[in-house]
Design a protein around this motif. Sequence first.
Motif, short mmCIF file in Angstrom:
data_model
loop_
_atom_site.label_atom_id
_atom_site.label_comp_id
_atom_site.label_asym_id
_atom_site.label_seq_id
_atom_site.Cartn_x
_atom_site.Cartn_y
_atom_site.Cartn_z
N SER A 23 62.01 -27.67 -23.08
CA SER A 23 62.73 -27.39 -21.84
C SER A 23 61.93 -26.43 -20.99
CB SER A 23 64.11 -26.79 -22.15
OG SER A 23 63.98 -25.61 -22.95
N GLY A 170 63.17 -31.81 -19.11
CA GLY A 170 63.48 -31.84 -20.54
C GLY A 170 62.83 -33.04 -21.19
N VAL A 286 67.71 -30.21 -19.98
CA VAL A 286 67.27 -28.90 -20.48
C VAL A 286 68.39 -28.20 -21.24
CG1 VAL A 286 65.55 -28.65 -18.65
CG2 VAL A 286 67.83 -27.66 -18.32
N ALA A 289 68.23 -29.68 -24.71
CA ALA A 289 67.07 -29.20 -25.45
C ALA A 289 67.21 -27.75 -25.88
CB ALA A 289 65.80 -29.38 -24.60
#
Length: 336
Positions: A23, A170, A286, A289
């Motif tokens: 991320s 991501g 993100v 992640a």
Amino acid sequence: METIVGKQSIQFREAPHIVSAASIVGKKEGEGPLGKLFDQIEEDPMVGQASWEEAESALQKKAAGLAMEKAGPGVPPVRYLFSGDLLGQLIATSFGVMDLKLPLFGLYGACSTIGEALMLAAMTVQGGYSDAVLALTSSHFGSAEKQFRYPLEYGGQRPLSATWTVTGSGAFVVARSGGRARISGATPGRVVDYGLKDSMNMGACMAPAACDTICSHLEDFGRKPSDYDYIITGDLGSVGHTILLELAGKRGFDLEERHLDCGMMIFDSETQDTHAGGSGCACSAVTLAAYILPKIESGQWRRVLFVPTGALLSTVSYNEGQSVPGIAHAVVIEHC
């Protein structure tokens, strides 16, 4: 092999693993509640590039490289790449991954793209077409505002229903084994259109699609919301969250205690002036992640339904007076 479940779902009998995730976000995201969890925070919104679009491409390149690096030497080489973004003809992706020299499947699911990418990656690995696949996406506040709304120089005011496009990327490596989280099932979404035309209220436009996919998933698998630690949508924001709970309730599913939204988690709406929350392809990617996946890998959460959401509008459709259809893709991620 995967098994067709119900009307539109898939159950993976030998569930592929998410073996690594990366991320990378911008400065504003790094200042939010999840800031300490991201792999990398770019203080420069231009990422050293000459345009917003090139900056977004740079984010993709960095996230992809980091995810493959984190996968380690024991994971087979990545054979295919599934990626997309919000920009016309996926230019953030095509220019961003060019140097990776990987066969690319370009995807457009608007902000639901990472769900589509993970689903197709799992199908590709489970089907024996590759031992390892990369799923990737990105968004950038500057490039999204420039394409869909107004250039930043315009200084236009945003209504309270609006969300803030997340700057970031991501990336996830999906392989046959080697991870502590696996993709055990999926429910591809359908296009759902309630006729809404307000592009500054995407949460309301996407909530019906989120409801349709979540309820269809639960019906296909014969499950209840309580069978999941959480059902996590992509970027409905506070407005879409309220609508989703109401719509799901009408279909007999109480999501009140189980629903989270990445758009509501990534920013502090009170201190960061993001109104209804975060949005963009990177919002759910993100957050998965950096925040969701570690909780699954540690066993703190055993099973999550990850449901990225997307508003399927373009500048052409909006200027021609069309409505804003929505779509949502659901991916079951379990501890292993």
